[in-house]
Write a protein that holds these residues in place. Structure first.
Motif, PDB file in Angstrom:
ATOM      1  N   ASP A  41      -9.105   6.071   5.906  1.00  0.00           N
ATOM      2  CA  ASP A  41      -8.330   5.725   7.013  1.00  0.00           C
ATOM      3  C   ASP A  41      -7.380   4.657   6.479  1.00  0.00           C
ATOM      4  O   ASP A  41      -6.306   4.601   7.414  1.00  0.00           O
ATOM      5  CB  ASP A  41      -9.419   4.979   8.168  1.00  0.00           C
ATOM      6  CG  ASP A  41     -10.091   5.696   8.678  1.00  0.00           C
ATOM      7  OD1 ASP A  41     -10.134   6.961   8.782  1.00  0.00           O
ATOM      8  OD2 ASP A  41     -11.588   5.375   9.143  1.00  0.00           O
ATOM      9  N   VAL A  42      -7.454   4.165   5.504  1.00  0.00           N
ATOM     10  CA  VAL A  42      -6.542   3.013   5.040  1.00  0.00           C
ATOM     11  C   VAL A  42      -5.764   3.466   3.656  1.00  0.00           C
ATOM     12  O   VAL A  42      -4.531   3.399   3.688  1.00  0.00           O
ATOM     13  CB  VAL A  42      -7.055   1.655   5.031  1.00  0.00           C
ATOM     14  CG1 VAL A  42      -6.267   0.727   4.715  1.00  0.00           C
ATOM     15  CG2 VAL A  42      -7.982   1.304   6.433  1.00  0.00           C
ATOM     16  N   LEU A  43      -6.633   3.621   2.598  1.00  0.00           N
ATOM     17  CA  LEU A  43      -6.252   3.346   1.130  1.00  0.00           C
ATOM     18  C   LEU A  43      -5.483   4.738   0.944  1.00  0.00           C
ATOM     19  O   LEU A  43      -4.443   4.524   0.085  1.00  0.00           O
ATOM     20  CB  LEU A  43      -7.285   3.349   0.568  1.00  0.00           C
ATOM     21  CG  LEU A  43      -8.275   1.816   0.619  1.00  0.00           C
ATOM     22  CD1 LEU A  43      -9.253   1.792  -0.671  1.00  0.00           C
ATOM     23  CD2 LEU A  43      -7.310   0.615   0.534  1.00  0.00           C
ATOM     24  N   ALA A  44      -5.795   5.731   1.331  1.00  0.00           N
ATOM     25  CA  ALA A  44      -5.066   7.098   1.018  1.00  0.00           C
ATOM     26  C   ALA A  44      -4.497   7.646   2.514  1.00  0.00           C
ATOM     27  O   ALA A  44      -4.682   7.565   3.547  1.00  0.00           O
ATOM     28  CB  ALA A  44      -5.983   8.098   0.505  1.00  0.00           C
ATOM     29  N   ASN A  45      -3.138   8.249   2.302  1.00  0.00           N
ATOM     30  CA  ASN A  45      -2.771   9.179   3.122  1.00  0.00           C
ATOM     31  C   ASN A  45      -2.991  10.643   2.834  1.00  0.00           C
ATOM     32  O   ASN A  45      -2.451  11.195   1.892  1.00  0.00           O
ATOM     33  CB  ASN A  45      -1.305   8.901   3.140  1.00  0.00           C
ATOM     34  CG  ASN A  45      -0.475   9.870   4.047  1.00  0.00           C
ATOM     35  OD1 ASN A  45      -1.163  10.662   4.836  1.00  0.00           O
ATOM     36  ND2 ASN A  45       0.855   9.570   4.396  1.00  0.00           N
ATOM     37  N   PHE A  83      -1.560  -0.012  11.574  1.00  0.00           N
ATOM     38  CA  PHE A  83      -2.788  -0.590  12.570  1.00  0.00           C
ATOM     39  C   PHE A  83      -2.258  -1.834  13.387  1.00  0.00           C
ATOM     40  O   PHE A  83      -3.026  -2.454  13.544  1.00  0.00           O
ATOM     41  CB  PHE A  83      -3.388  -1.091  11.340  1.00  0.00           C
ATOM     42  CG  PHE A  83      -4.332   0.086  10.482  1.00  0.00           C
ATOM     43  CD1 PHE A  83      -5.053   0.894  10.966  1.00  0.00           C
ATOM     44  CD2 PHE A  83      -4.039   0.274   8.890  1.00  0.00           C
ATOM     45  CE1 PHE A  83      -5.410   1.903  10.285  1.00  0.00           C
ATOM     46  CE2 PHE A  83      -4.185   1.255   8.292  1.00  0.00           C
ATOM     47  CZ  PHE A  83      -5.093   2.109   8.965  1.00  0.00           C
ATOM     48  N   VAL A  96      -2.151  13.238   3.758  1.00  0.00           N
ATOM     49  CA  VAL A  96      -1.210  14.372   3.719  1.00  0.00           C
ATOM     50  C   VAL A  96      -0.506  14.501   2.391  1.00  0.00           C
ATOM     51  O   VAL A  96      -0.237  15.628   1.792  1.00  0.00           O
ATOM     52  CB  VAL A  96       0.183  13.866   4.665  1.00  0.00           C
ATOM     53  CG1 VAL A  96       1.414  14.749   4.456  1.00  0.00           C
ATOM     54  CG2 VAL A  96      -0.251  13.658   5.922  1.00  0.00           C
ATOM     55  N   ILE A  97      -0.518  13.337   1.703  1.00  0.00           N
ATOM     56  CA  ILE A  97      -0.218  13.508   0.231  1.00  0.00           C
ATOM     57  C   ILE A  97      -0.970  13.043  -0.970  1.00  0.00           C
ATOM     58  O   ILE A  97      -0.815  13.231  -2.113  1.00  0.00           O
ATOM     59  CB  ILE A  97       1.236  12.532  -0.049  1.00  0.00           C
ATOM     60  CG1 ILE A  97       1.071  11.145   0.495  1.00  0.00           C
ATOM     61  CG2 ILE A  97       2.444  13.106   0.678  1.00  0.00           C
ATOM     62  CD1 ILE A  97       1.899  10.194   0.257  1.00  0.00           C
ATOM     63  N   LEU A 126       0.840  -1.272   0.050  1.00  0.00           N
ATOM     64  CA  LEU A 126      -0.045  -0.084   0.079  1.00  0.00           C
ATOM     65  C   LEU A 126       0.857   1.129   0.109  1.00  0.00           C
ATOM     66  O   LEU A 126       1.077   2.016  -0.970  1.00  0.00           O
ATOM     67  CB  LEU A 126      -1.122   0.208   1.072  1.00  0.00           C
ATOM     68  CG  LEU A 126      -2.043   1.069   1.256  1.00  0.00           C
ATOM     69  CD1 LEU A 126      -2.817   1.197  -0.118  1.00  0.00           C
ATOM     70  CD2 LEU A 126      -2.937   0.928   2.293  1.00  0.00           C
ATOM     71  N   ARG A 127       1.410   1.528   1.164  1.00  0.00           N
ATOM     72  CA  ARG A 127       2.592   2.623   1.238  1.00  0.00           C
ATOM     73  C   ARG A 127       3.547   2.211   2.420  1.00  0.00           C
ATOM     74  O   ARG A 127       3.122   1.514   2.904  1.00  0.00           O
ATOM     75  CB  ARG A 127       1.924   4.168   1.677  1.00  0.00           C
ATOM     76  CG  ARG A 127       0.992   4.624   0.586  1.00  0.00           C
ATOM     77  CD  ARG A 127       0.719   5.973   1.233  1.00  0.00           C
ATOM     78  NE  ARG A 127       0.005   5.791   2.590  1.00  0.00           N
ATOM     79  CZ  ARG A 127      -1.280   5.469   2.648  1.00  0.00           C
ATOM     80  NH1 ARG A 127      -2.243   5.072   1.822  1.00  0.00           N
ATOM     81  NH2 ARG A 127      -1.895   5.361   3.900  1.00  0.00           N
ATOM     82  N   GLU A 168       2.942   7.795   9.440  1.00  0.00           N
ATOM     83  CA  GLU A 168       1.697   7.406   8.914  1.00  0.00           C
ATOM     84  C   GLU A 168       0.879   7.239  10.087  1.00  0.00           C
ATOM     85  O   GLU A 168      -0.235   7.382   9.845  1.00  0.00           O
ATOM     86  CB  GLU A 168       1.956   5.931   8.283  1.00  0.00           C
ATOM     87  CG  GLU A 168       2.381   5.910   6.738  1.00  0.00           C
ATOM     88  CD  GLU A 168       1.157   6.257   5.927  1.00  0.00           C
ATOM     89  OE1 GLU A 168       0.077   6.070   6.261  1.00  0.00           O
ATOM     90  OE2 GLU A 168       1.447   6.314   4.686  1.00  0.00           O
TER      91      GLU A 168
END
Lengths: 232, 81
Positions: free
Chosen positions: B65-69, A65, B71-72, A57-58, A94
């Motif tokens: 909450d998960v797939l995207a950050n 989590f 901040v960016i 994902l990143r 994160e």
């Protein structure tokens, strides 16, 4: 005084950190599996480098989590020390413990080499034993170390003295040429406002033995040890 | 019911991978390509008993909450039956 080194699936600098704390810092240290939820008894935790969850994902996105991270947030809120190195820095960003994010290196390469770091602030628990402006030789090993943040965050970091390390040349000049990954304003490491949480892309735990090319990382761990002792 | 989630870098964030792809595309001889930005695409299978609104709410929360950050990155959710 007790250190903990968090182990995520995919961490690979956990043993290096453990080695440095036990052998060079000379303090008790334990591995903490990422499913642990209790950090009482520890004075400092290291979030080590590696590829937690395969960087899926990143970088650091899935590690945030892990059950231990709720405990790490609480631990940091108590003023205890949280030190993120490389992937650990990515995880702390994160998780929202540090501002900003780390994206792909500007030149797309995985870069593994010694770089020069300028200590921009000696008034932190991680740098008190190092003179401001001193240049450290410490290796980097990452593909996503390009620090980004918005203008407001950047100005806050500057005003609060939260920029702790910048990439520089051997004379301590912060130049574009000395910036290995495109990081904003050559940022290599930052701390939170309270200064108990620090994240940095370079690996000081790989620079504690002259045999390995540099022992400039030792003073970072020495500073932290002193801060823990003073923290009581 | 399916949610499609598109995650893209914010316009202000440099995309070195997109730039490299753009460069290769130009080398192949494609002309008049102004820019290429790389993003991520997710398909989320949701229970058919959910209403469109519930499905959207769930997918938006997962994206945020998960797939995207945030901040960016930005994200966009599409719901299809």
């Amino acid at each position: 005084m007790k250190f903990g080194v968090i182990v995520f699936p995919g961490s690979n600098c956990d043993h290096d950190a453990y080695h440095v704390i036990s052998k060079h810092v000379g303090q008790p240290v334990e591995f903490i599996w990422h499913k642990e939820t209790d950090l009482s008894g520890y004075d400092a935790v290291i979030v080590p480098g590696g590829f937690s969850y395969g960087d899926y994902l990143r970088c650091g996105a899935l590690a945030k989590f892990s059950p231990v991270m709720a405990a790490v947030k609480e631990f940091a809120a108590q003023g205890k020390f949280v030190f993120g190195i490389c992937n650990g820095f990515q995880i702390l960003c994160e998780a929202g413990l540090l501002p900003g994010a780390l994206i792909r290196n500007k030149n797309l390469h995985f870069i593994c080499k010694h770089v020069n770091l300028k200590v921009e602030n000696s008034n932190t628990p991680y740098t008190s034993e190092i003179a401001e402006g001193e240049v450290l030789s410490i290796p980097i090993a990452h593909a996503e170390g390009n620090y980004v943040c918005d203008d407001e965050t950047f100005h806050q970091l500057e005003e609060n003295g939260q920029i702790v390390f910048r990439y520089c040349d051997e004379n301590g000049e912060v130049t574009d040429e000395a910036n290995p990954n495109g990081a904003r304003s050559n940022i290599a490491g930052i701390c939170n406002q309270d200064r108990n949480v620090l994240g940095m892309m370079p690996h000081p735990e790989r620079a504690c033995e002259v045999l390995l090319g540099s022992d400039d990382g030792r003073n970072i761990f020495r500073s932290l040890t002193k801060a823990i002792a003073a923290h009581g | 019911m399916k949610a499609k989630v598109y995650v893209t870098l914010k316009p202000s964030v440099l995309d070195p991978q997109g730039k490299a792809i753009h460069h290769s595309v130009e080398l192949l001889g494609f002309e008049k390509i102004a820019d290429i930005r790389q993003g991520k695409y997710f398909e989320i299978a949701l229970d058919a008993t959910l209403s469109d609104a519930e499905a959207r709410e769930t997918a938006e929360k997962i994206a945020k909450d998960v797939l995207a950050n945030p901040v960016i990155e930005d994200y966009r959710v599409e719901i299809s039956n």
